[in-house]
Write a protein that holds these residues in place. Structure first.
Motif, PDB file in Angstrom:
ATOM      1  N   SER A  31      -0.750  -1.719 -10.042  1.00 15.69           N
ATOM      2  CA  SER A  31      -1.022  -0.965 -11.273  1.00 15.69           C
ATOM      3  C   SER A  31      -1.640   0.388 -10.980  1.00 15.69           C
ATOM      4  O   SER A  31      -1.921   0.789  -9.924  1.00 15.69           O
ATOM      5  N   LYS A  86      -7.958   4.694 -13.425  1.00 10.71           N
ATOM      6  CA  LYS A  86      -6.926   3.857 -14.041  1.00 10.71           C
ATOM      7  C   LYS A  86      -7.572   2.663 -14.731  1.00 10.71           C
ATOM      8  O   LYS A  86      -8.666   2.228 -14.387  1.00 10.71           O
ATOM      9  N   LYS A 143     -10.309  -3.575  -7.662  1.00  7.14           N
ATOM     10  CA  LYS A 143     -10.812  -3.122  -8.962  1.00  7.14           C
ATOM     11  C   LYS A 143     -11.631  -1.845  -8.811  1.00  7.14           C
ATOM     12  O   LYS A 143     -11.537  -0.944  -9.647  1.00  7.14           O
ATOM     13  N   PRO A 170      -5.961  -3.941 -15.289  1.00 13.32           N
ATOM     14  CA  PRO A 170      -5.222  -4.896 -16.129  1.00 13.32           C
ATOM     15  C   PRO A 170      -5.965  -6.233 -16.193  1.00 13.32           C
ATOM     16  O   PRO A 170      -6.557  -6.661 -15.200  1.00 13.32           O
ATOM     17  N   GLU A 215      -4.116 -12.726 -15.985  1.00 21.01           N
ATOM     18  CA  GLU A 215      -3.269 -13.569 -16.825  1.00 21.01           C
ATOM     19  C   GLU A 215      -4.005 -14.869 -17.132  1.00 21.01           C
ATOM     20  O   GLU A 215      -4.744 -15.389 -16.296  1.00 21.01           O
ATOM     21  N   ARG A 217      -2.731 -12.216  -8.519  1.00 21.57           N
ATOM     22  CA  ARG A 217      -3.701 -11.335  -9.186  1.00 21.57           C
ATOM     23  C   ARG A 217      -3.958 -10.083  -8.357  1.00 21.57           C
ATOM     24  O   ARG A 217      -3.996  -8.977  -8.893  1.00 21.57           O
ATOM     25  N   ALA A 248      -1.016  -7.763  -8.613  1.00 20.25           N
ATOM     26  CA  ALA A 248      -0.971  -7.092  -9.908  1.00 20.25           C
ATOM     27  C   ALA A 248      -1.949  -5.921  -9.948  1.00 20.25           C
ATOM     28  O   ALA A 248      -1.642  -4.867 -10.517  1.00 20.25           O
ATOM     29  N   LEU A 249      -3.096  -6.080  -9.308  1.00 20.10           N
ATOM     30  CA  LEU A 249      -4.063  -4.986  -9.262  1.00 20.10           C
ATOM     31  C   LEU A 249      -3.589  -3.863  -8.361  1.00 20.10           C
ATOM     32  O   LEU A 249      -3.777  -2.682  -8.652  1.00 20.10           O
TER      33      LEU A 249
END
Length: 100
Positions: A100, A41, A33, A44, A47, A93, A96-97
């Motif tokens: 992105s 950026k 993060k 996100p 979920e 997770r 996904a980070l």
């Protein structure tokens, strides 16, 4: 060693592994993060199923402490499922980070 002691060792070892897994992934997710933030950026959102995975894994990790199962195999499988569910949810997770 008695049977109860062996079961307790299994439960404590898996609980320790679960805690270690949570700490390591929390640190890695925080770093990911921070990298996204520093590059400008958008982060996100997680979920909604991640929260459900974590709640169920806590229940599954605590279950063998509360219920006496007939065999060591069942205790090991249940504890292993809790650890693996957490690993898969947090890994998803983190991926996904990173993507992105």
């Amino acid at each position: 060693m008695t049977e109860k002691q062996i079961r307790l060792i299994i439960c404590l070892a898996c609980t320790g592994l679960w805690i270690l897994e949570m700490v390591v992934f929390a640190a890695r997710i925080k770093l990911a993060k921070n990298r996204l933030e520093s590059s400008g950026k958008a982060i996100p959102p997680a979920e909604p199923r991640l929260l459900m995975i974590l709640i169920v894994s806590v229940i599954v990790i605590v279950l063998p402490f509360l219920i006496w199962f007939e065999s060591f195999f069942v205790t090991c499988v249940i504890e292993g499922c809790g650890v693996m569910a957490t690993f898969l949810g947090l890994k998803e997770r983190l991926d996904a980070l990173k993507n992105s």
